[in-house]
Enzyme design. Sequence first.
Site, PDB file in Angstrom:
ATOM      1  N   CYS A  83      60.791  55.197  42.725  1.00 48.32           N
ATOM      2  CA  CYS A  83      60.511  54.213  41.666  1.00 48.32           C
ATOM      3  C   CYS A  83      59.062  53.761  41.642  1.00 48.32           C
ATOM      4  O   CYS A  83      58.570  53.298  40.618  1.00 48.32           O
ATOM      5  CB  CYS A  83      61.339  52.950  41.848  1.00 48.32           C
ATOM      6  SG  CYS A  83      62.955  53.185  42.480  1.00 48.32           S
ATOM      7  N   HIS A 110      70.729  53.929  39.649  1.00 46.80           N
ATOM      8  CA  HIS A 110      70.067  54.959  38.851  1.00 46.80           C
ATOM      9  C   HIS A 110      70.490  56.334  39.377  1.00 46.80           C
ATOM     10  O   HIS A 110      70.905  56.448  40.531  1.00 46.80           O
ATOM     11  CB  HIS A 110      68.537  54.862  39.002  1.00 46.80           C
ATOM     12  CG  HIS A 110      67.874  53.800  38.183  1.00 46.80           C
ATOM     13  ND1 HIS A 110      67.059  52.833  38.728  1.00 46.80           N
ATOM     14  CD2 HIS A 110      67.875  53.572  36.852  1.00 46.80           C
ATOM     15  CE1 HIS A 110      66.585  52.047  37.769  1.00 46.80           C
ATOM     16  NE2 HIS A 110      67.073  52.472  36.615  1.00 46.80           N
TER      17      HIS A 110
END
Length: 269
Positions: free
Chosen positions: A264, A177
């Site tokens: 996250c 990511h």
Amino acid sequence: MSYMSSSERVIKEDNVMFKKTIVKIPSESYVNGLTTSDLGRPNLEKALEQHKAYIEALKKCGTIVTEVPGNLQYPDSTFVEDTAVLTPNFAVISNPGALSRNGEIHDMEHVIKSFYESIYYIKSPGTLDGGDILQIEDRFFIGISARTNHVGAEQLKTILELEGYKGTIVELEKFFHLKTGIAYLGNQTIVVAGEFVDHPEFNKYQKIVVPPEEEYAANCIRVNDYVIIPAGYPVTKHKINDAGYQTIELEMSEFRKQDGGLSCLSLRF
Ligand code: CIR
């Protein structure tokens, strides 16, 4: 490096100042989640302990933490960051790129609706994971990854521009990511690793460069007066401290095993 007064900070660093956070407790199925790592199967009990410490850290930073109960149906759903992009005035519910994770948005939509009146949605064929979005002041960087596609990125850019923000799309080469390799600490300062160290889009910021052997530490989060970083990355920790930030170190071994980083595990707003 020069330091700002606290009133200047509030204006210039509004996207690192948060009142609230949302987390989701890992469920018993957590150990069956997606991963590309070869670090072994996570230990659920340890993951729950580490998650508890994460919640305590968010409280120490001064945020009110909403704890969403775990959902057995979605092993990766503790990684709540991927389900939304939050700003002070509106929320964007994402459309997670991994099929097994897509339904995670339903639990989260319910919670986010309790905080926001204005909600946008990323719609298929667009996909987008919140882990690919990094806000630096009035600009959002949007990573194109295995999870976020061009259609999803353009949808988010349109929403952001409609709301007065700017959007910059960045193609990822290797990182999972966008936020796997970059974090914003406020005061025009970023923490960067790997492909982002010399990336032209990030050249105008002051950089804290993470050495290759500490790459995992690039995923850290500035929350009010602290930077929360994973434990065990002394070089990065010292660089962040030297830049004038207080740090909180957290054990993250059981989340790292599932490709998860510090950012996250929460939505911050
Ligand atoms: C996944 O593969 O989707 C999860 N096991 C890890 C998600 C990590 N999320 C993030 O970096 N924002």
